[in-house]
Design a protein around this motif. Structure first.
Motif, PDB file in Angstrom:
ATOM      1  N   UNK A   1      53.719 -29.330  30.933  1.00  0.00           N
ATOM      2  CA  UNK A   1      54.397 -29.058  32.192  1.00  0.00           C
ATOM      3  C   UNK A   1      55.586 -29.976  32.378  1.00  0.00           C
ATOM      4  N   UNK A   2      56.562 -29.491  33.101  1.00  0.00           N
ATOM      5  CA  UNK A   2      57.779 -30.245  33.378  1.00  0.00           C
ATOM      6  C   UNK A   2      57.653 -30.924  34.730  1.00  0.00           C
ATOM      7  N   UNK A   3      57.748 -32.255  34.797  1.00  0.00           N
ATOM      8  CA  UNK A   3      57.695 -32.923  36.093  1.00  0.00           C
ATOM      9  C   UNK A   3      58.964 -32.653  36.894  1.00  0.00           C
ATOM     10  N   UNK A   4      58.817 -32.453  38.198  1.00  0.00           N
ATOM     11  CA  UNK A   4      59.955 -32.284  39.098  1.00  0.00           C
ATOM     12  C   UNK A   4      60.615 -33.640  39.301  1.00  0.00           C
ATOM     13  N   UNK A   5      61.756 -33.650  39.938  1.00  0.00           N
ATOM     14  CA  UNK A   5      62.483 -34.899  40.164  1.00  0.00           C
ATOM     15  C   UNK A   5      61.680 -35.813  41.078  1.00  0.00           C
ATOM     16  N   UNK A   6      61.305 -36.972  40.569  1.00  0.00           N
ATOM     17  CA  UNK A   6      60.628 -37.979  41.373  1.00  0.00           C
ATOM     18  C   UNK A   6      59.187 -37.658  41.728  1.00  0.00           C
ATOM     19  N   UNK A   7      58.604 -36.622  41.150  1.00  0.00           N
ATOM     20  CA  UNK A   7      57.234 -36.229  41.480  1.00  0.00           C
ATOM     21  C   UNK A   7      56.412 -36.231  40.197  1.00  0.00           C
ATOM     22  N   UNK A   8      55.255 -36.863  40.235  1.00  0.00           N
ATOM     23  CA  UNK A   8      54.337 -36.885  39.106  1.00  0.00           C
ATOM     24  C   UNK A   8      53.732 -35.497  38.928  1.00  0.00           C
ATOM     25  N   UNK A   9      53.746 -34.969  37.701  1.00  0.00           N
ATOM     26  CA  UNK A   9      53.257 -33.609  37.471  1.00  0.00           C
ATOM     27  C   UNK A   9      51.763 -33.487  37.734  1.00  0.00           C
ATOM     28  N   UNK A  10      50.992 -34.541  37.463  1.00  0.00           N
ATOM     29  CA  UNK A  10      49.550 -34.493  37.717  1.00  0.00           C
ATOM     30  C   UNK A  10      49.281 -34.440  39.218  1.00  0.00           C
ATOM     31  N   UNK A  11      49.950 -35.311  39.981  1.00  0.00           N
ATOM     32  CA  UNK A  11      49.759 -35.330  41.431  1.00  0.00           C
ATOM     33  C   UNK A  11      50.197 -34.008  42.048  1.00  0.00           C
ATOM     34  N   UNK A  12      51.269 -33.444  41.536  1.00  0.00           N
ATOM     35  CA  UNK A  12      51.758 -32.175  42.059  1.00  0.00           C
ATOM     36  C   UNK A  12      50.767 -31.051  41.746  1.00  0.00           C
TER      37      UNK A  12
END
Length: 102
Positions: free
Chosen positions: A59-70
């Motif tokens: 998965x691609x992390x969004x700007x400034x957001x952890x992909x796991x937390x998202x």
């Protein structure tokens, strides 16, 4: 001799199998990054709550957001929908409230 399993363990195993299919087929949220794997489900003794443990790969992390937390946030937001679908698939009298954990 066969191992004794509690009802909560059997419900947890069935929820794990059903949720794996539902997340793969029904959850279409683009924020849900990569491959979500359900590693375990702990159901309370009264079957009112279930802790669903997941791992997220890729998965691609969004700007400034952890992909796991998202991904955990997306799954927790979709827990009502997933609970409704579980109720249809499993035919339980009461479907546990789902809470996702990494």
């Amino acid at each position: 001799m066969a191992k004794e399993f509690s009802r909560a363990q059997r419900i947890g195993d069935q929820i794990q199998r059903e949720l794996a299919q539902l997340i793969r087929m029904e959850v279409k949220d683009p924020r849900l990054g990569g491959l979500v794997t359900i590693t375990a489900v702990d159901v309370s003794r009264d079957s009112s709550h279930a802790k669903v443990y997941v791992t997220v790969m890729g998965g691609e992390p969004q700007e400034g957001v952890d992909s796991v937390a998202q991904s955990i946030k997306v799954l927790n937001d979709a827990s009502g929908f997933l609970r409704m679908q579980l109720g249809r698939a499993m035919k339980l009298r009461s479907v546990p409230h789902l809470r996702f954990h990494y």
